[in-house]
Design a protein around this motif. Structure first.
Motif, PDB file in Angstrom:
ATOM      1  N   GLY A   1      -8.373  30.187  12.401  1.00  8.04           N
ATOM      2  CA  GLY A   1      -9.719  30.322  12.961  1.00  8.04           C
ATOM      3  C   GLY A   1     -10.208  31.753  12.962  1.00  8.04           C
ATOM      4  N   GLU A   2      -9.300  32.702  13.239  1.00  9.01           N
ATOM      5  CA  GLU A   2      -9.687  34.111  13.247  1.00  9.01           C
ATOM      6  C   GLU A   2     -10.034  34.610  11.855  1.00  9.01           C
ATOM      7  OE1 GLU A   2      -7.143  35.820  17.056  1.00  9.01           O
ATOM      8  OE2 GLU A   2      -6.124  35.479  15.136  1.00  9.01           O
ATOM      9  N   LEU A   3      -9.301  34.133  10.839  1.00  6.58           N
ATOM     10  CA  LEU A   3      -9.639  34.489   9.456  1.00  6.58           C
ATOM     11  C   LEU A   3     -11.032  33.978   9.087  1.00  6.58           C
ATOM     12  CD1 LEU A   3      -6.223  33.742   7.707  1.00  6.58           C
ATOM     13  CD2 LEU A   3      -7.258  35.996   8.042  1.00  6.58           C
TER      14      LEU A   3
ATOM     15  N   TYR B 297     -14.367  36.223   7.991  1.00  2.00           N
ATOM     16  CA  TYR B 297     -15.095  35.936   6.756  1.00  2.00           C
ATOM     17  C   TYR B 297     -16.594  35.779   7.020  1.00  2.00           C
ATOM     18  CZ  TYR B 297     -17.159  32.607   3.423  1.00  2.00           C
ATOM     19  OH  TYR B 297     -18.006  31.961   2.569  1.00  2.00           O
ATOM     20  N   ARG B 298     -16.951  35.038   8.040  1.00  2.00           N
ATOM     21  CA  ARG B 298     -18.363  34.761   8.310  1.00  2.00           C
ATOM     22  C   ARG B 298     -19.091  35.948   8.949  1.00  2.00           C
ATOM     23  NH1 ARG B 298     -18.869  28.419  10.264  1.00  2.00           N
ATOM     24  NH2 ARG B 298     -18.235  27.517   8.266  1.00  2.00           N
ATOM     25  N   ALA B 299     -18.346  36.789   9.657  1.00  2.00           N
ATOM     26  CA  ALA B 299     -18.984  37.909  10.352  1.00  2.00           C
ATOM     27  C   ALA B 299     -19.061  39.172   9.509  1.00  2.00           C
ATOM     28  CB  ALA B 299     -18.219  38.210  11.645  1.00  2.00           C
ATOM     29  N   SER B 300     -18.329  39.278   8.417  1.00  2.00           N
ATOM     30  CA  SER B 300     -18.279  40.506   7.628  1.00  2.00           C
ATOM     31  C   SER B 300     -19.619  40.784   6.958  1.00  2.00           C
ATOM     32  CB  SER B 300     -17.177  40.409   6.574  1.00  2.00           C
ATOM     33  OG  SER B 300     -17.156  41.589   5.794  1.00  2.00           O
ATOM     34  N   LEU B 301     -20.100  42.016   7.081  1.00  2.00           N
ATOM     35  CA  LEU B 301     -21.357  42.437   6.450  1.00  2.00           C
ATOM     36  C   LEU B 301     -21.128  43.084   5.093  1.00  2.00           C
ATOM     37  CD1 LEU B 301     -23.174  43.987   9.563  1.00  2.00           C
ATOM     38  CD2 LEU B 301     -23.415  41.694   8.606  1.00  2.00           C
ATOM     39  N   ASP B 302     -19.887  43.444   4.814  1.00  4.07           N
ATOM     40  CA  ASP B 302     -19.554  44.035   3.522  1.00  4.07           C
ATOM     41  C   ASP B 302     -19.179  42.912   2.551  1.00  4.07           C
ATOM     42  OD1 ASP B 302     -17.331  45.093   1.542  1.00  4.07           O
ATOM     43  OD2 ASP B 302     -18.498  46.833   2.174  1.00  4.07           O
ATOM     44  N   PRO B 303     -19.895  42.770   1.421  1.00  7.83           N
ATOM     45  CA  PRO B 303     -19.627  41.655   0.511  1.00  7.83           C
ATOM     46  C   PRO B 303     -18.218  41.641  -0.063  1.00  7.83           C
ATOM     47  CG  PRO B 303     -21.120  43.260  -0.498  1.00  7.83           C
ATOM     48  CD  PRO B 303     -20.987  43.628   0.935  1.00  7.83           C
TER      49      PRO B 303
ATOM     50  N   TRP C 191     -11.709  38.164   2.942  1.00  2.00           N
ATOM     51  CA  TRP C 191     -11.423  37.292   4.089  1.00  2.00           C
ATOM     52  C   TRP C 191     -11.535  35.822   3.697  1.00  2.00           C
ATOM     53  CZ3 TRP C 191      -8.736  39.170   7.691  1.00  2.00           C
ATOM     54  CH2 TRP C 191      -8.931  40.453   8.200  1.00  2.00           C
ATOM     55  N   HIS C 192     -12.508  35.509   2.834  1.00  2.00           N
ATOM     56  CA  HIS C 192     -12.684  34.132   2.351  1.00  2.00           C
ATOM     57  C   HIS C 192     -11.422  33.651   1.629  1.00  2.00           C
ATOM     58  CE1 HIS C 192     -15.528  31.099   0.156  1.00  2.00           C
ATOM     59  NE2 HIS C 192     -14.689  30.514   0.982  1.00  2.00           N
ATOM     60  N   LEU C 193     -10.882  34.535   0.769  1.00  7.32           N
ATOM     61  CA  LEU C 193      -9.661  34.201   0.036  1.00  7.32           C
ATOM     62  C   LEU C 193      -8.518  33.923   0.997  1.00  7.32           C
ATOM     63  CD1 LEU C 193      -8.073  34.327  -2.808  1.00  7.32           C
ATOM     64  CD2 LEU C 193      -7.420  36.614  -2.025  1.00  7.32           C
ATOM     65  N   LEU C 194      -8.332  34.792   1.980  1.00  7.81           N
ATOM     66  CA  LEU C 194      -7.219  34.622   2.923  1.00  7.81           C
ATOM     67  C   LEU C 194      -7.389  33.364   3.765  1.00  7.81           C
ATOM     68  CD1 LEU C 194      -6.898  38.352   4.048  1.00  7.81           C
ATOM     69  CD2 LEU C 194      -5.369  37.106   2.500  1.00  7.81           C
ATOM     70  N   TRP C 195      -8.613  33.063   4.111  1.00  6.13           N
ATOM     71  CA  TRP C 195      -8.865  31.833   4.882  1.00  6.13           C
ATOM     72  C   TRP C 195      -8.495  30.601   4.068  1.00  6.13           C
ATOM     73  CZ3 TRP C 195     -13.919  28.863   4.886  1.00  6.13           C
ATOM     74  CH2 TRP C 195     -13.864  27.781   5.763  1.00  6.13           C
ATOM     75  N   LYS C 196      -8.867  30.600   2.777  1.00  2.46           N
ATOM     76  CA  LYS C 196      -8.522  29.473   1.901  1.00  2.46           C
ATOM     77  C   LYS C 196      -7.007  29.317   1.804  1.00  2.46           C
ATOM     78  CE  LYS C 196     -12.596  28.061   0.285  1.00  2.46           C
ATOM     79  NZ  LYS C 196     -13.063  26.683   0.532  1.00  2.46           N
ATOM     80  N   ILE C 197      -6.319  30.428   1.645  1.00  7.31           N
ATOM     81  CA  ILE C 197      -4.853  30.380   1.536  1.00  7.31           C
ATOM     82  C   ILE C 197      -4.248  29.850   2.834  1.00  7.31           C
ATOM     83  CG2 ILE C 197      -2.773  31.795   1.272  1.00  7.31           C
ATOM     84  CD1 ILE C 197      -4.338  33.556  -0.658  1.00  7.31           C
ATOM     85  N   SER C 198      -4.840  30.229   3.978  1.00  5.68           N
ATOM     86  CA  SER C 198      -4.321  29.743   5.260  1.00  5.68           C
ATOM     87  C   SER C 198      -4.497  28.234   5.414  1.00  5.68           C
ATOM     88  CB  SER C 198      -5.021  30.468   6.407  1.00  5.68           C
ATOM     89  OG  SER C 198      -6.359  30.017   6.559  1.00  5.68           O
ATOM     90  N   LEU C 199      -5.439  27.668   4.652  1.00  7.78           N
ATOM     91  CA  LEU C 199      -5.656  26.221   4.697  1.00  7.78           C
ATOM     92  C   LEU C 199      -4.696  25.464   3.789  1.00  7.78           C
ATOM     93  CD1 LEU C 199      -9.577  26.140   4.587  1.00  7.78           C
ATOM     94  CD2 LEU C 199      -8.110  25.768   6.577  1.00  7.78           C
TER      95      LEU C 199
ATOM     96  N   ILE D 174      -4.591  41.422  -3.004  1.00  6.79           N
ATOM     97  CA  ILE D 174      -5.215  41.316  -1.679  1.00  6.79           C
ATOM     98  C   ILE D 174      -4.245  40.682  -0.686  1.00  6.79           C
ATOM     99  CG2 ILE D 174      -7.067  40.198  -0.370  1.00  6.79           C
ATOM    100  CD1 ILE D 174      -8.790  40.444  -2.915  1.00  6.79           C
ATOM    101  N   LEU D 175      -3.617  39.580  -1.104  1.00  8.77           N
ATOM    102  CA  LEU D 175      -2.671  38.888  -0.236  1.00  8.77           C
ATOM    103  C   LEU D 175      -1.493  39.798   0.127  1.00  8.77           C
ATOM    104  CD1 LEU D 175      -1.678  36.325   1.161  1.00  8.77           C
ATOM    105  CD2 LEU D 175      -0.649  35.621  -1.020  1.00  8.77           C
ATOM    106  N   LYS D 176      -1.003  40.525  -0.855  1.00  9.64           N
ATOM    107  CA  LYS D 176       0.137  41.406  -0.621  1.00  9.64           C
ATOM    108  C   LYS D 176      -0.215  42.503   0.383  1.00  9.64           C
ATOM    109  CE  LYS D 176       3.443  44.392  -3.010  1.00  9.64           C
ATOM    110  NZ  LYS D 176       3.826  45.007  -4.302  1.00  9.64           N
ATOM    111  N   LYS D 177      -1.399  43.127   0.222  1.00 10.84           N
ATOM    112  CA  LYS D 177      -1.809  44.201   1.133  1.00 10.84           C
ATOM    113  C   LYS D 177      -2.032  43.664   2.538  1.00 10.84           C
ATOM    114  CE  LYS D 177      -4.318  47.649   0.023  1.00 10.84           C
ATOM    115  NZ  LYS D 177      -5.440  48.541  -0.373  1.00 10.84           N
TER     116      LYS D 177
END
Length: 385
Positions: free
Chosen positions: A43-45, A49-55, A61-69, A90-93
């Motif tokens: 949920g935090e991921l 993702y939804r709150a980030s203003l930097d594209p 964040w979108h990628l990490l959220w998908k992976i968490s699913l 990205i995942l590694k970092k």
């Protein structure tokens, strides 16, 4: 009897052994789930993702959220529009650094030690910026060579090339400019009051003449003559341009009108400046712009004596407004003169008639340069439209 695999692979043999081989093959082909560190919950991921203003960060964040699913790296990367290798990094970092690993570091300027060591330390450079606001030691004006000499003095370096002085002028955010003349008697308070009130004045006249079209024009005069106009031009390096001069004092006057909101211009070539000639020019201007009961002109000009003379005949339909005293910087028509002078610079003319002939062609051309003239004359405080 052979058994058929879902992908078409045929497995032969007895039922039991065939089943075992099929089951083992299916398990090997199942994609391996990516490891995602538990820095943040699912949920935090999603919130990040939804709150980030930097594209860039939002996509990460979108990628990490998908992976968490439970998505694979490959499928998650395709869904957010990045390649697999980038997604893996990205995942590694993120796994190593947490939220810090998702930050878009390209937004932050990073100082890299490139090239040679600067001539001035940061403290010395700050001292230079202070000195540039004063007169140089010789009491003249700052130039690239003078800055180079100052650097030699402050650093003890034996020889600093003149070009390095120019470089430090540019680094200090300076450029070579000609100052705009400002009269000593000009009143900043009155000038500000005029700029603030002028749009209100235009609006009041529009209300007063509600059935008429209101246009705002600015007017001024400009003197040209047989005294040559010398200006800088682009020339081949190593070749100093020359201009033939013969100073004589015979003049011609350009009466210039400009409508800043449209860039329209009207110019009249007149031999004198006095109230008689001004009355004739006013009449010609009124006819050329089509002044009538349904078209009113607000004409803004300076406080020259012949402008305020009671002998000047102002056509009906022209309303004259005066600028504050000693305020040429508020006159958009002044911007026309550099354009009008261009065909005359660095040339010598035998007679005033030659200049008049050149200016007739130039003024006709200016009449078509509405876009360029609008950019020059439509001052930011002219907010009546």
């Amino acid at each position: 009897m052979p058994y058929a695999h879902a992908k078409g692979t045929v497995v032969r043999g007895d039922t039991k052994s065939g089943y075992n081989r099929l089951n083992t093959q299916s398990e090997c082909e199942m994609p391996k789930k990516a490891y995602l560190a538990d820095h943040l919950s699912n949920g935090e991921l999603k919130k990040r993702y939804r709150a980030s203003l930097d594209p860039v960060e939002a996509r990460r964040w979108h990628l990490l959220w998908k992976i968490s699913l439970g998505w694979t790296i490959k499928n998650a990367a395709a869904a957010v529009g990045i390649n697999y290798q980038y997604a893996f990094k990205i995942l590694k970092k993120y796994n190593e650094l947490g939220e810090e690993g998702v930050q878009n570091l390209k937004k932050k300027s990073v100082k890299h030690p490139r090239g040679k060591k600067p001539l001035l330390t940061e403290k010395q450079f700050q001292e230079l910026t202070v000195q540039l606001k004063k007169r140089p030691p010789d009491g003249g004006i700052w130039t690239g060579p003078k800055v180079a000499r100052w650097i030699e003095t402050i650093t003890g370096i034996e020889k600093v090339w003149n070009q390095r002085g120019w470089d430090y002028l540019k680094k200090s955010k300076y450029s070579w400019q000609k100052p705009r003349p400002k009269h000593r008697k000009g009143d900043p308070i009155e000038q500000k009051k005029f700029k603030d009130n002028f749009p209100l004045t235009v609006q009041q006249l529009r209300t007063q003449f509600s059935d008429a079209q209101i246009e705002v024009w600015f007017f001024d005069e400009h003197r040209v003559g047989l005294k040559p106009i010398i200006k800088k031009i682009w020339a081949p390096i190593g070749e100093r341009p020359t201009a033939v001069v013969h100073h004589r004092y015979e003049w011609l006057y350009v009466y210039g009108f400009v409508e800043p909101k449209t860039g329209k211009t009207l110019c009249y070539l007149i031999p004198r400046v006095n109230n008689q000639w001004l009355s004739l020019v006013y009449q010609a201007f009124a006819e050329d712009v089509g002044v009538n009961p349904e078209k009113i002109i607000i004409l803004v000009e300076d406080n020259a004596g012949w402008h305020r003379s009671q002998k000047v005949k102002i056509p009906e339909g022209i309303i004259v407004k005066f600028l504050p005293p000693y305020s040429p910087e508020l006159q958009p028509a002044e911007r026309l003169w550099s354009l009008i002078d261009e065909p005359l610079v660095n040339e010598s003319f035998k007679t005033i008639d030659e200049i008049e002939e050149r200016l007739v062609t130039r003024c006709q051309l200016l009449h078509t340069m509405t876009s360029e003239i609008k950019n020059l004359t439509n001052y930011h405080w002219l907010t009546y439209d």
